[in-house]
Design a protein around this motif. Structure first.
Motif, short mmCIF file in Angstrom:
data_model
loop_
_atom_site.label_atom_id
_atom_site.label_comp_id
_atom_site.label_asym_id
_atom_site.label_seq_id
_atom_site.Cartn_x
_atom_site.Cartn_y
_atom_site.Cartn_z
N SER A 105 -0.80 28.79 26.68
CA SER A 105 -1.77 28.38 25.67
C SER A 105 -1.81 26.86 25.55
CB SER A 105 -1.42 29.00 24.31
OG SER A 105 -1.44 30.40 24.36
N GLY A 106 -0.62 26.26 25.65
CA GLY A 106 -0.56 24.81 25.62
C GLY A 106 -1.32 24.19 26.79
N LYS A 107 -1.16 24.78 27.97
CA LYS A 107 -1.84 24.20 29.14
C LYS A 107 -3.34 24.46 29.12
CE LYS A 107 1.68 22.16 30.45
NZ LYS A 107 2.23 22.30 29.08
N VAL A 108 -3.77 25.55 28.47
CA VAL A 108 -5.21 25.71 28.23
C VAL A 108 -5.69 24.56 27.35
CG1 VAL A 108 -6.95 27.14 27.07
CG2 VAL A 108 -5.23 28.21 28.52
N GLY A 109 -4.90 24.22 26.34
CA GLY A 109 -5.22 23.06 25.52
C GLY A 109 -5.21 21.78 26.32
N ALA A 110 -4.30 21.69 27.30
CA ALA A 110 -4.24 20.50 28.14
C ALA A 110 -5.52 20.35 28.96
CB ALA A 110 -3.03 20.57 29.07
N VAL A 111 -6.01 21.46 29.52
CA VAL A 111 -7.26 21.41 30.29
C VAL A 111 -8.41 20.98 29.39
CG1 VAL A 111 -8.92 22.79 31.59
CG2 VAL A 111 -6.48 23.12 31.97
N ILE A 112 -8.47 21.57 28.18
CA ILE A 112 -9.50 21.17 27.22
C ILE A 112 -9.37 19.69 26.90
CG2 ILE A 112 -10.32 21.48 24.84
CD1 ILE A 112 -9.35 24.41 25.05
N GLY A 113 -8.13 19.24 26.69
CA GLY A 113 -7.89 17.85 26.33
C GLY A 113 -8.32 16.88 27.41
N VAL A 114 -8.03 17.21 28.68
CA VAL A 114 -8.40 16.32 29.78
C VAL A 114 -9.91 16.15 29.85
CG1 VAL A 114 -8.42 16.07 32.29
CG2 VAL A 114 -6.33 16.74 31.13
N TYR A 115 -10.62 17.27 29.79
CA TYR A 115 -12.09 17.18 29.82
C TYR A 115 -12.63 16.50 28.57
CZ TYR A 115 -12.87 20.01 34.01
OH TYR A 115 -12.92 20.46 35.30
N ALA A 116 -12.09 16.88 27.39
CA ALA A 116 -12.61 16.35 26.13
C ALA A 116 -12.36 14.85 26.00
CB ALA A 116 -11.97 17.09 24.96
N VAL A 117 -11.15 14.42 26.33
CA VAL A 117 -10.84 12.99 26.21
C VAL A 117 -11.68 12.18 27.18
CG1 VAL A 117 -9.03 11.27 26.61
CG2 VAL A 117 -8.52 13.30 25.25
N GLY A 118 -11.86 12.70 28.39
CA GLY A 118 -12.71 12.01 29.35
C GLY A 118 -14.13 11.85 28.85
N LEU A 119 -14.67 12.92 28.25
CA LEU A 119 -16.03 12.86 27.71
C LEU A 119 -16.10 11.98 26.46
CD1 LEU A 119 -17.04 16.62 28.06
CD2 LEU A 119 -17.94 14.70 29.38
N LEU A 120 -15.10 12.06 25.61
CA LEU A 120 -15.10 11.27 24.38
C LEU A 120 -15.07 9.77 24.66
CD1 LEU A 120 -12.67 13.37 22.14
CD2 LEU A 120 -15.11 12.98 21.74
N GLN A 121 -14.19 9.35 25.57
CA GLN A 121 -14.11 7.92 25.85
C GLN A 121 -15.38 7.41 26.50
OE1 GLN A 121 -11.52 6.33 28.82
NE2 GLN A 121 -11.45 8.21 30.03
N ALA A 122 -16.07 8.28 27.26
CA ALA A 122 -17.32 7.87 27.92
C ALA A 122 -18.49 7.82 26.94
CB ALA A 122 -17.64 8.83 29.07
N ASN A 123 -18.49 8.68 25.92
CA ASN A 123 -19.65 8.80 25.04
C ASN A 123 -19.51 8.09 23.71
OD1 ASN A 123 -21.55 10.69 26.53
ND2 ASN A 123 -19.70 11.92 26.57
N ILE A 124 -18.31 8.09 23.13
CA ILE A 124 -18.16 7.44 21.82
C ILE A 124 -17.17 6.28 21.85
CG2 ILE A 124 -18.74 9.58 20.63
CD1 ILE A 124 -15.81 9.93 19.93
N GLY A 125 -16.48 6.08 22.99
CA GLY A 125 -15.57 4.96 23.12
C GLY A 125 -14.15 5.30 22.70
N VAL A 126 -13.21 4.48 23.16
CA VAL A 126 -11.79 4.74 22.89
C VAL A 126 -11.48 4.66 21.40
CG1 VAL A 126 -9.44 3.93 23.34
CG2 VAL A 126 -11.13 3.89 25.18
N GLN A 127 -12.13 3.72 20.69
CA GLN A 127 -11.84 3.55 19.27
C GLN A 127 -12.11 4.82 18.47
OE1 GLN A 127 -14.20 0.53 17.34
NE2 GLN A 127 -13.18 0.78 15.36
N HIS A 128 -13.28 5.39 18.62
CA HIS A 128 -13.64 6.58 17.85
C HIS A 128 -12.95 7.82 18.39
CE1 HIS A 128 -16.46 4.15 15.65
NE2 HIS A 128 -17.08 3.80 16.77
N MET A 129 -12.58 7.79 19.67
CA MET A 129 -11.82 8.90 20.25
C MET A 129 -10.49 9.08 19.51
SD MET A 129 -9.91 9.06 23.89
CE MET A 129 -8.71 7.96 23.15
N PHE A 130 -9.84 7.97 19.16
CA PHE A 130 -8.57 8.05 18.44
C PHE A 130 -8.74 8.76 17.09
CE2 PHE A 130 -7.05 4.16 20.92
CZ PHE A 130 -6.20 4.90 21.71
N LEU A 131 -9.88 8.56 16.45
CA LEU A 131 -10.13 9.22 15.17
C LEU A 131 -10.28 10.73 15.34
CD1 LEU A 131 -10.39 8.38 12.22
CD2 LEU A 131 -12.88 8.29 12.53
N VAL A 132 -10.94 11.14 16.43
CA VAL A 132 -11.06 12.57 16.72
C VAL A 132 -9.68 13.18 16.95
CG1 VAL A 132 -11.97 14.27 18.34
CG2 VAL A 132 -13.39 12.33 17.66
#
Length: 426
Positions: free
Chosen positions: A391-418
């Motif tokens: 379950s943790g590694k499913v979260g890891a896969v979600i995290g890798v995709y999500a963080v990549g998309l977040l930093q590209a679309n809203i920037g590193v600053q707002h990604m930290f808030l998410v």
């Protein structure tokens, strides 16, 4: 999430077998504990090295073979995690049926094969090396995934009630050592002037060599604990399906360990595979300085495991998880709120970012591994641990995709808030 204070109610047979005299009679003496802890720690250290090394060698690969497409980048990043999910489920279940030793050997063999093939990967001139590395790292990830439930189960079963939490914390602290080892090896090669091709092949090859050493240690020293052997004999009489039915009694704590680990790994792995690029984008650091920053983060995180060893007996497993996650949330809020001020200095950014990783290891990193390793009965411990870890590694896969998309679309600053919001939910 259930705490181990409930363990006696959940498994009277296990807790009754945890007195000091019975532990000695069952072969869980000091030597058995030390061997179980050392072998498990070494295996997880190399596994996390293999997991994290892609974060610091992508630039070498792209320098030699050209830029990866967005799809290739994401797929390569999550291939080992996807393999780990399957390995945790399959090997965890097999570990309860066929034994910890045999599955330990399978895990090390697969990890060695995947790392060695990665070091020998080739390209046909059309960027096919990225596809091959994706395949090889998925194989390696399958072996790494199996390590988690088998290491936790083997360590807990070779410990008594007084040393179980300490030994499990020491095992999981090896993850931080592995995280530091990856950038350390890369920096050593860069300092010696190694070429891009030599660098990435050496880094993968070093992981393969260490996995081979781990395999040798397991062949020579690992044996199933007496506690497990007795439980295995009982399973043979009752039937393996009857043992699996025991999981139904632990549905609520299993849901807790799965959910908490999933949310935690969204944050942990989402950041781990992009930490070097964050340092570059946020502060303008050079690639070499970014790799040095990754090493600094790992070194700052390492003492967190020993802090966890100290505070778990005082406040409990669940409370330690909550405290660490809460402190991570506060750091993310600070990083987002004062982003421009903090990123003016690479040293200040590294300190604040590294502080988050310290609380990570001192809280959820150790306890998400420790709790499912202790609260479930021997008969289904590796299966339950495999379900929790997968379950943790499913979260890891979600995290890798999500963080990549977040930093590209809203920037590193707002990604930290998410990420702060995810910590709050966790």
């Amino acid at each position: 999430m259930a705490d181990t204070s409930d363990a006696s109610e959940m498994d009277a047979n296990d807790s009754a077998s945890c007195t000091g005299s019975e532990s000695a009679a069952q072969g869980t003496g000091r030597r058995a504990q030390c061997l179980a802890t050392l072998v498990s720690s070494f295996g997880l250290m190399i596994d996390y090295y293999d997991f994290g090394v892609m974060n610091v060698v992508k630039s070498f690969l792209q320098e030699q073979y050209g830029e990866m497409s967005a799809a290739q980048n994401s797929t390569l990043s999550v291939s080992s995690l996807a393999g780990a999910v399957a390995g945790m489920l399959v090997i965890g279940s097999l570990g309860d049926r066929y034994g910890r030793r045999s599955m330990f050997i399978v895990c090390a063999t697969l990890t060695f094969a995947g790392a060695a093939l990665s070091a020998c990967a080739w390209d046909d001139g059309n960027g096919s090396i990225y596809d091959l590395l994706t395949l090889f790292r998925a194989l390696m990830g399958f072996g790494i995934g199996g390590e988690y439930p088998i290491s936790a189960s083997h360590t807990a079963e070779n410990a008594d009630s007084d040393t179980s939490s300490r030994n499990l914390a020491l095992v999981v602290s090896a993850l931080s050592v592995g995280a530091a080892l990856a950038p350390m090896v890369v920096l050593m090669i860069l300092t010696l002037g190694g070429s891009s091709e030599f660098s990435w092949r050496f880094v993968f090859g070093f992981g393969a060599l260490c996995s081979l050493i781990s395999l040798s240690l397991r062949l020579m020293f690992v044996e199933d604990s007496e506690k497990f052997k007795k439980e295995q004999q009982r399973n043979e009489r009752e039937g393996f399906r009857q043992s699996i039915r025991k999981l139904r009694k632990y549905a609520k704590p299993l849901l807790g360990t799965c959910g908490a680990w999933l949310l935690y790994d969204i944050v942990d792995y989402g950041l781990a595979l992009f930490s070097a690029s964050f340092a570059e984008k946020a502060t303008g650091a050079t690639p070499k300085r970014a790799v040095a920053s990754v090493l600094q983060y790992a070194l700052m995180a390492l003492p967190g495991a020993f802090v966890a060893v100290a505070i778990v007996p005082l406040i409990g497993r669940k409370q330690t998880y909550l405290l660490g996650t809460g402190c991570m949330m506060v750091v993310f809020i600070v990083l987002s709120t004062f982003f421009h001020e903090i990123t003016k200095s690479l040293a200040l950014y590294n300190f604040v970012y590294g502080l988050q990783l310290f609380f990570d290891v001192a809280g959820p990193c150790v306890t998400s591994f420790m709790i499912p390793g202790e609260i479930f009965p021997t008969a289904v411990r590796a299966t339950a641990m495999g379900l929790s870890a997968s379950s943790g590694k499913v979260g890891a896969v979600i995290g890798v995709y999500a963080v990549g998309l977040l930093q590209a679309n809203i920037g590193v600053q707002h990604m930290f808030l998410v990420l702060a919001g995810i910590c709050f939910v966790a």
